[in-house]
Design an enzyme around this catalytic site. Structure first.
Site, short mmCIF file in Angstrom:
data_model
loop_
_atom_site.label_atom_id
_atom_site.label_comp_id
_atom_site.label_asym_id
_atom_site.label_seq_id
_atom_site.Cartn_x
_atom_site.Cartn_y
_atom_site.Cartn_z
N ASP A 86 -12.75 1.45 -6.69
CA ASP A 86 -11.76 1.18 -5.65
C ASP A 86 -10.40 0.96 -6.29
OD1 ASP A 86 -10.68 0.73 -3.16
OD2 ASP A 86 -11.66 -1.21 -2.84
N LYS A 87 -9.39 0.98 -5.44
CA LYS A 87 -8.01 0.72 -5.83
C LYS A 87 -7.43 -0.28 -4.84
CE LYS A 87 -3.89 1.79 -3.88
NZ LYS A 87 -3.63 1.63 -2.43
N HIS A 88 -6.53 -1.13 -5.32
CA HIS A 88 -5.85 -2.07 -4.42
C HIS A 88 -4.38 -2.12 -4.78
CE1 HIS A 88 -5.45 -5.46 -1.66
NE2 HIS A 88 -4.61 -5.96 -2.54
N SER A 89 -3.52 -2.14 -3.75
CA SER A 89 -2.08 -2.25 -3.94
C SER A 89 -1.60 -3.58 -3.39
CB SER A 89 -1.37 -1.10 -3.20
OG SER A 89 0.02 -1.34 -3.14
N THR A 126 -2.81 -0.52 5.39
CA THR A 126 -3.65 0.67 5.49
C THR A 126 -4.49 0.67 6.76
OG1 THR A 126 -3.71 0.90 3.10
CG2 THR A 126 -5.46 1.98 4.32
N ARG A 174 -2.23 -20.79 3.77
CA ARG A 174 -1.13 -20.46 2.87
C ARG A 174 0.05 -19.89 3.64
NH1 ARG A 174 -3.72 -16.21 -0.43
NH2 ARG A 174 -1.67 -16.00 -1.40
N SER A 189 -7.72 -14.33 -3.63
CA SER A 189 -7.77 -13.67 -2.32
C SER A 189 -8.10 -12.19 -2.46
CB SER A 189 -6.43 -13.86 -1.60
OG SER A 189 -6.42 -13.18 -0.36
N LYS A 193 -12.52 -10.34 -2.06
CA LYS A 193 -12.91 -9.25 -1.14
C LYS A 193 -13.43 -8.05 -1.92
CE LYS A 193 -8.86 -9.27 1.04
NZ LYS A 193 -8.19 -10.53 0.69
N LYS A 194 -12.82 -7.76 -3.06
CA LYS A 194 -13.25 -6.61 -3.85
C LYS A 194 -14.63 -6.86 -4.47
CE LYS A 194 -9.65 -4.16 -2.95
NZ LYS A 194 -9.78 -3.00 -2.03
#
Length: 444
Positions: A86-89, A126, A174, A189, A193-194
């Site tokens: 996976d990728k996360h931005s 997204t 937060r 955070s 999730k990942k």
């Protein structure tokens, strides 16, 4: 194992308030209390502020991430024939990489169950882009999700109520206590999730520049290092790229417009060098992490080939169908994606060369049109936004506007026109303007 002593949230808060380090069992107890309701909103806000003021060390952040990961369901992908990548931005303007990279990774033999986010503040999300597609389920049940990943190789969805529920409650605290920017809390955070998604490898895209949450490069680098150290400490191999967000990544901003743009790039009907360059760089890193390529460079070439050949577009189309969207979306995207009734060009004051962009201001212009949200529960208008955004170094003038505004009504459109015009800095014609590299740094 959780502590056998009586659980007193205020004592954990007191220790962190006074600069002490928390143990793994204490953190596990606290997060269990967040989920059960034993920790009140006031206590959660106090904990977030104590963590923001005094920080969490690496071990504390790893334990917090693990506790949040296991606060709900975790996904198990055993039985699939390829690695789970996976990728996360960290978020930006015109960032449609997820819509390209997930199907491209699938076309290269990986499986990508991507749990994506919604837009908040000035950045797009997204999930919102995909919800512009009629019928697309961003919260499918477990059986549909597993079938989509198995059949298409990828599924981009939103966070369900079962995945990392502690994260949702802590983020809400937060958001209203001025503690969003805490590096350890951001790290936990994202990674909780990942990790709950059952990943075997993760590549992070950490943005820096005027359109990023971490505008300063040193802050972006610090976040990238925190993510890598904690992810590796929690057993998730991770690489990070620090990338430029001093201008929009793609020349569009707005949910349906960005989705249309990504589809047109996948289908080979539109070129976007910057978007593809970043997708290829991130995808190459992911394939190397998953041992589907010996090096990131060779992996990048495989990702590029998947896009150019149409293999990624085919995977995207299959994913859309598996998650309830139209079968002909890639062939006829304009038939399904909404269009705003008003379009207004943003003319520059005169002919010149774009020398700078307040990218955050462009995102806020989309929000003002109704295309973003300032609260998580806000409804958004998928059709509004900006396109034909001029990039740094591009010539503009009477025959080339700074952008085109897509609005629901003329008054809102005219306000956005002024906001976009103010966001751009235009140098004299012929002046040399340097553009920052897109990929600024690699950290592993």
């Amino acid at each position: 194992m959780a502590s056998e002593s009586v659980f007193l949230p205020q004592e954990i808060i007191r220790r962190k308030r006074d600069g002490g380090a928390l143990t793994g069992p204490e953190i596990a107890d606290f997060i269990a209390g967040v989920v059960s309701g034993a920790v009140t909103d006031a206590q959660l806000g106090a904990f977030a502020m104590a963590a923001w003021l005094n920080g969490l060390d690496r071990d504390e952040t790893v334990e917090l991430t693990r506790a949040m990961t296991h606060s709900g369901a975790t996904l198990d992908w055993s039985g699939l024939s390829g690695p789970i990548l996976d990728k996360h931005s960290t978020g930006g303007i015109g960032d449609t990489v997820s819509l390209l990279i997930a199907p491209a990774l699938a076309a290269c033999g990986a499986y990508t169950p991507m749990i994506a986010g919604r837009g908040l503040g000035h950045t797009g999300g997204t999930v919102d882009k995909l919800e512009a597609i009629p019928g697309y389920q961003t919260r499918p049940d477990a059986a549909i999700l597993r079938r989509a990943v198995r059949e298409a190789g990828c599924a981009i969805i939103g966070q369900s109520t079962e995945i990392a529920p502690a994260d949702r409650r802590l983020y809400a605290a937060r958001d209203v206590t001025a503690t969003v920017e805490s590096l350890p809390l951001i790290t936990a955070s994202i990674l909780s999730k990942k990790l709950a998604a059952g990943l075997g490898g993760l590549v992070m895209d950490v943005k820096t520049g005027s359109g990023a949450f971490m505008a300063a490069r040193d802050d972006a680098r610090a976040l990238a290092r925190s993510l890598i150290e904690v992810a590796n400490g929690a057993g998730l191999p991770t690489v990070a790229l620090v990338t430029d967000m001093d201008e929009p990544l793609a020349p569009v901003a707005g949910n349906a417009l960005e989705t249309l743009h990504a589809i047109e790039v996948l289908a080979g009907r539109r070129e976007d060098a910057r978007l593809v360059v970043l997708t290829v760089a991130l995808g190459g890193e992911a394939l190397a992490l998953g041992r589907l390529s010996p090096t990131p460079e060779e992996g990048a070439e495989r990702i590029r080939a998947a896009i150019v050949s149409g293999a990624a577009a085919e995977r995207f189309a299959r994913m859309v169908v598996e998650l309830g969207g139209p079968a002909d979306l890639v062939e006829r995207p304009r038939a399904h994606l909404g269009e705003a009734p008003i379009t207004l060009p943003v003319a520059p004051d005169g002919r010149g060369v774009v020398s700078g962009v307040d990218t955050r201001a462009l995102g806020l212009a989309v929000v003002s049109l109704g295309g973003g949200r300032t609260r998580a529960e806000d409804a958004i208008d998928f059709a509004v936004g900006l396109d034909r955004l001029a990039g740094i170094g591009e010539e503009v003038g009477p025959d080339r506007p700074l952008a085109v505004v897509h609005a629901r009504d003329r008054a809102a459109g005219e306000r956005a026109v002024e906001a976009v015009r103010k966001a751009y800095h235009v140098a004299e014609p012929g002046e040399t303007v340097e553009r920052r590299p897109l990929v600024l740094e690699r950290l592993a």
